[in-house]
Design a protein around this motif. Structure first.
Motif, short mmCIF file in Angstrom:
data_model
loop_
_atom_site.label_atom_id
_atom_site.label_comp_id
_atom_site.label_asym_id
_atom_site.label_seq_id
_atom_site.Cartn_x
_atom_site.Cartn_y
_atom_site.Cartn_z
N LEU A 43 0.95 -1.07 0.07
CA LEU A 43 0.00 0.03 0.07
C LEU A 43 0.90 1.16 -0.01
O LEU A 43 1.80 1.33 0.85
CB LEU A 43 -1.09 0.12 1.05
CG LEU A 43 -1.91 -1.26 1.29
CD1 LEU A 43 -2.57 -1.13 2.81
CD2 LEU A 43 -2.85 -1.00 0.14
N GLU A 44 0.75 2.35 -0.79
CA GLU A 44 1.31 3.47 -0.88
C GLU A 44 0.87 4.63 -0.02
O GLU A 44 -0.16 4.73 0.17
CB GLU A 44 1.35 4.14 -2.47
CG GLU A 44 2.38 5.16 -2.44
CD GLU A 44 2.44 5.58 -3.75
OE1 GLU A 44 3.50 6.37 -4.22
OE2 GLU A 44 1.53 5.52 -4.56
N ILE A 45 1.69 4.81 1.03
CA ILE A 45 1.17 5.75 2.33
C ILE A 45 1.44 7.06 2.09
O ILE A 45 0.99 8.11 2.70
CB ILE A 45 1.84 5.12 3.60
CG1 ILE A 45 3.38 5.11 3.73
CG2 ILE A 45 1.31 3.80 3.96
CD1 ILE A 45 3.81 5.17 5.14
N ALA A 46 2.46 7.32 1.23
CA ALA A 46 3.17 8.48 0.82
C ALA A 46 3.69 8.40 -0.45
O ALA A 46 4.25 7.32 -0.92
CB ALA A 46 3.87 9.23 1.89
N ILE A 49 6.39 5.91 -1.13
CA ILE A 49 6.58 4.87 0.03
C ILE A 49 5.66 3.67 0.16
O ILE A 49 4.26 4.13 0.09
CB ILE A 49 6.78 5.66 1.47
CG1 ILE A 49 7.61 6.87 1.47
CG2 ILE A 49 6.70 4.59 2.48
CD1 ILE A 49 7.82 7.52 2.42
N PHE A 50 5.93 2.47 0.12
CA PHE A 50 4.91 1.43 0.12
C PHE A 50 5.19 0.58 1.28
O PHE A 50 6.31 0.08 1.72
CB PHE A 50 5.08 0.49 -1.23
CG PHE A 50 5.10 1.38 -2.45
CD1 PHE A 50 3.65 1.42 -3.13
CD2 PHE A 50 5.88 2.01 -2.96
CE1 PHE A 50 3.63 1.91 -4.21
CE2 PHE A 50 5.71 2.88 -4.32
CZ PHE A 50 4.51 2.76 -4.55
N VAL A 51 3.99 -0.06 1.90
CA VAL A 51 4.19 -0.78 3.07
C VAL A 51 3.15 -2.09 2.91
O VAL A 51 2.34 -2.03 2.42
CB VAL A 51 3.36 0.00 4.31
CG1 VAL A 51 3.59 -0.95 5.60
CG2 VAL A 51 4.42 1.22 4.49
N ASN A 69 5.76 -5.62 9.28
CA ASN A 69 5.44 -4.60 8.10
C ASN A 69 6.74 -4.22 7.45
O ASN A 69 7.21 -3.23 7.88
CB ASN A 69 4.91 -3.07 8.62
CG ASN A 69 3.34 -3.43 9.31
OD1 ASN A 69 2.67 -4.66 9.32
ND2 ASN A 69 2.76 -2.55 10.07
N PRO A 70 6.83 -4.94 6.22
CA PRO A 70 8.23 -4.52 5.63
C PRO A 70 7.64 -3.53 4.72
O PRO A 70 6.70 -3.37 4.35
CB PRO A 70 8.37 -5.83 4.85
CG PRO A 70 7.18 -6.74 4.81
CD PRO A 70 6.71 -6.32 6.09
N CYS A 71 8.62 -2.53 4.30
CA CYS A 71 8.47 -1.38 3.39
C CYS A 71 9.55 -1.09 2.38
O CYS A 71 10.61 -1.66 2.52
CB CYS A 71 8.28 -0.11 4.28
SG CYS A 71 7.63 -0.13 6.07
N CYS A 72 9.20 -0.33 1.46
CA CYS A 72 10.17 -0.08 0.32
C CYS A 72 9.99 1.46 0.03
O CYS A 72 8.86 2.09 0.23
CB CYS A 72 10.06 -0.91 -0.77
SG CYS A 72 9.03 -0.19 -2.03
N ILE A 73 11.09 2.21 -0.08
CA ILE A 73 11.03 3.60 -0.45
C ILE A 73 11.79 3.84 -1.93
O ILE A 73 12.84 3.42 -1.89
CB ILE A 73 11.86 4.45 0.71
CG1 ILE A 73 11.19 4.39 2.20
CG2 ILE A 73 11.72 5.99 0.39
CD1 ILE A 73 11.90 4.86 3.39
N VAL A 74 11.30 4.68 -2.49
CA VAL A 74 11.60 4.88 -4.04
C VAL A 74 12.23 5.84 -4.09
O VAL A 74 11.25 6.92 -3.98
CB VAL A 74 10.69 4.30 -4.99
CG1 VAL A 74 11.25 4.37 -6.46
CG2 VAL A 74 9.87 2.85 -4.76
N GLY A 75 13.38 6.09 -4.49
CA GLY A 75 14.06 7.37 -4.92
C GLY A 75 14.25 7.54 -6.30
O GLY A 75 13.68 6.80 -7.03
#
Length: 322
Positions: A43-46, A49-51, A69-75
């Motif tokens: 789920l994109e929270i910002a 940023i996906f959780v 809750n693993p996450c990923c952040i895309v730059g």
């Protein structure tokens, strides 16, 4: 270089810079619909940023270790993954989901602490150019528990989900603070003193004001104590000073308002410490404490019976030496 209007106050300047950073980043981020994100389990929270939201369960063969809750952040040039779930199978699913979100390389895998439900998917992310990042005490913690973690994981997950699961230690250590640049997006990592564990790490995403706390923040799922109840209670006011738009818990919903999100954790730990101290003063035994301390919190947390007795034992063992 962004020109900031000179008439803005210091807080307004910070908001202006954050807004400008998001505006610069947005055209460079992947576009993914909510339906597609849900289909692949994130789920994109910002922006960027996906959780993935884990289950309120103990690890078992059916959930494959999917309890955190693993996450990923895309730059604009790279991706950071925060925690990798509780098995190679779950880590592989997360990796596949990220590849459907972006073609940017996964440059960093950041582990917030040592617990198996946060690190057992690491092996799915081993690749040239990927660094594993953790608290400077994380390698020793993982080494000391490696055999028990792997044995327990094999028993609980079953062979199919466990296959490929390894303990992958960090290659980059954070002793105080560290900044990671993903391209138009800087993350600030901070090594925290002993609290939930002795190797807790927090991550702050500057463009969106998102604060990742790992298991320093639980919601719904009862907090678990594997470090210091005194240290955790002491750390919380410092954490609450962080000016964040949202927080991501290690266990709980995809994101929460900050700092209100941590108030139930503060209440639980304070009640537990108060009850245990009172019983120690009265000369009660650890068995007495396990039976009665913190029982006013029953009904307020999932998995209370599974984890609370161990929390009481850890608190009593620490506090009887005050």
């Amino acid at each position: 270089m962004i020109d900031v209007p000179p008439f803005l106050s210091k807080p307004s300047r910070k908001d202006f810079l954050r807004g400008a950073a998001i505006a610069a980043l947005l055209p460079l981020l992947p576009r993914i619909s909510r339906a597609e994100a849900e289909r692949i389990g994130v789920l994109e929270i910002a922006p960027g940023i996906f959780v993935h939201v884990g289950k309120y369960q103990l690890v078992n063969e059916t959930n494959r270790g999917d309890i955190s809750n693993p996450c990923c952040i895309v730059g604009s040039s790279a991706v950071a993954v925060i925690d990798t779930s509780g098995s190679f199978a779950m880590g592989s699913d997360l990796h596949t989901a990220i590849l459907q979100i972006t073609d940017k390389p996964i440059r960093y895998v950041i582990n917030t602490h040592m617990h198996p439900d946060h690190v057992m998917g690491n092996a799915a992310f081993q690749a040239a150019g990927t660094e594993f990042v953790g608290h400077y005490k994380l390698p020793a913690a993982l080494y000391a528990r490696k055999e028990s973690y792997l044995t327990n994981a094999r028993e609980r997950l079953g062979e199919a989900s466990f296959k490929g699961t390894e303990i992958i230690p960090p290659t980059v250590l954070v002793k105080d603070g560290l900044e990671l640049d993903l391209g138009n997006r800087v993350l600030t990592l901070k090594a925290r003193p002993t609290a939930h564990t002795d190797n807790d790490l927090t991550i702050f995403d500057h463009p969106t004001g998102t604060f990742f706390l790992g298991d320093l923040l639980f919601s719904g799922h009862i907090p678990t104590l594997d470090g210091s109840i005194v240290g955790w209670i002491k750390l919380m006011p410092e954490l609450m000073q962080e000016k964040a738009d949202r927080a991501v818990p290690g266990h709980g919903p995809k994101s929460m308002p900050w700092p209100d999100a941590i108030l139930p954790v503060q209440r639980y730990l304070t009640v537990l410490a108060t009850d245990v101290r009172g019983m120690i003063k009265e000369g009660k035994t650890i068995e007495d404490a396990v039976a009665t301390a913190g029982q006013s919190e029953r009904g307020k947390w999932a998995l209370f019976d599974e984890h609370h007795p161990r929390n009481v034992t850890a608190a009593f063992t620490e506090l009887e030496w005050e």
